[in-house]
Design a protein around this motif. Structure first.
Motif, PDB file in Angstrom:
ATOM      1  N   LYS A 102      57.190  28.703  74.983  1.00 27.26           N
ATOM      2  CA  LYS A 102      56.288  29.823  74.744  1.00 27.26           C
ATOM      3  C   LYS A 102      56.562  30.621  73.469  1.00 27.26           C
ATOM      4  O   LYS A 102      55.664  31.327  73.000  1.00 27.26           O
ATOM      5  N   ARG A 104      57.476  31.260  69.426  1.00 30.36           N
ATOM      6  CA  ARG A 104      57.204  30.631  68.135  1.00 30.36           C
ATOM      7  C   ARG A 104      58.330  30.980  67.163  1.00 30.36           C
ATOM      8  O   ARG A 104      58.626  32.147  66.935  1.00 30.36           O
ATOM      9  N   ARG A 106      60.548  29.161  63.520  1.00 29.10           N
ATOM     10  CA  ARG A 106      60.572  28.102  62.514  1.00 29.10           C
ATOM     11  C   ARG A 106      61.502  26.967  62.935  1.00 29.10           C
ATOM     12  O   ARG A 106      62.628  27.195  63.377  1.00 29.10           O
ATOM     13  N   LYS A 108      61.012  24.819  65.405  1.00 23.39           N
ATOM     14  CA  LYS A 108      61.086  24.594  66.841  1.00 23.39           C
ATOM     15  C   LYS A 108      60.921  23.115  67.191  1.00 23.39           C
ATOM     16  O   LYS A 108      61.672  22.569  68.015  1.00 23.39           O
ATOM     17  N   ASP A 169      49.045  31.385  78.697  1.00 20.01           N
ATOM     18  CA  ASP A 169      49.487  32.376  77.717  1.00 20.01           C
ATOM     19  C   ASP A 169      48.815  33.725  77.950  1.00 20.01           C
ATOM     20  O   ASP A 169      49.372  34.770  77.581  1.00 20.01           O
TER      21      ASP A 169
END
Length: 279
Positions: A102, A104, A106, A108, A169
């Motif tokens: 879930k 965000r 850099r 990932k 979400d």
């Protein structure tokens, strides 16, 4: 045809269940036999294969009250380590899985791919590096060497991530709008939605640490801190193997797992089934 298919299905399932339970029955039966009787009926097909002629509890008495091999202490050690590792695995891996599902950040995808690639590396390959690392930290012959390397489960992260990804979400965004912090969202909304897979992971982790043999044998030298599977193997020595005591010790070590699975089997089966559907 439908009835015939059902009969065949249940027949096959019954045969597989009987095949699976036969070794357990023989283990329990062997634990109640004197050593002289243990293999006397092993090649026969009569009822004495599973029913002792002279049943005795002497094997259990010698295992439990053995001063040189304090089995109850080993059970307590294993319960402690397996329990701590299970709690840490649920905590650490659930947060990691939630981040991959879930949040965000850099890189990932790259980090997750590296995590997944670790699943194809056999555990035996990492034994020497892990041992050297434990030696460097000075954790050899301590519970730290058993707990800390086991608190991260790549499979656990992958399993929980699949479930976290299914949480809409919109629910998380609505909680943020209402002023809920990320820890509050995680503890009050996310975790209650993934109880079956969490229990599935807990059972698998606890069982894996309960049955652990090679790693405790390598990093623990103090008999007072040893694990149960190493203790069972201690009944085998250069003087011979006392199979009656090994079967009795194995029977005792099986009881906690059976009790745990008896109470949590519904969640375990549900978690496995849901993971198969969502995966």
């Amino acid at each position: 045809m439908h009835r015939f298919a059902s009969i065949v299905k249940y027949t096959v399932m019954t045969v597989l269940a009987v095949i699976s339970i036969i070794p357990i029955l023989w283990m329990i039966s062997g634990s109640l036999r004197p050593y002289e009787e243990l293999f006397k009926y092993s090649s026969s097909l009569n009822y004495h294969l599973f029913v002792p002629v002279q049943p005795t509890l002497a094997n259990f008495k010698e295992v439990i009250f053995n001063e040189s091999n304090p089995f109850i202490r080993y059970i307590a050690n294993t319960l402690f380590v397996a329990g701590i590792v299970t709690l840490l695995v649920l905590l650490v891996n659930s947060m990691s899985a939630f981040a991959f599902a879930k949040l965000r950040f850099r890189g990932k995808a790259v980090v997750f791919a590296l995590f997944m690639s670790a699943m194809i590396i056999p555990g035996e390959v990492t034994l020497v590096p892990n041992y050297l690392l434990m030696n460097y930290f000075g954790w050899l012959n301590s519970y730290k060497a058993l707990v800390i390397p086991s608190m991260l489960s790549v499979f656990g992260i992958f399993l929980l991530r699949q479930f976290f990804a299914e949480i809409p979400d919109e629910i998380l965004e609505a909680a943020k709008i209402d002023g809920a912090s990320m820890p509050r969202i995680f503890s009050s909304i996310v975790l209650p939605a993934v109880v079956p897979p969490m229990i599935t992971l807990a059972l698998m982790t606890f069982l894996g640490n309960w049955d652990s043999y090679l790693w405790p044998l390598i990093v623990i030298n103090d008999d007072k801190k040893q694990m149960i599977q190493v203790a069972i193997a201690a009944f085998s020595s250069v003087e011979g193997t006392d199979w009656s005591k090994i079967l009795a010790a194995s029977t005792i070590s099986t009881v906690p797992i059976l009790i745990l699975f008896l109470f949590l089997q519904r969640y375990y089966i549900q978690g496995i089934t849901m993971s198969g559907v969502k995966g």
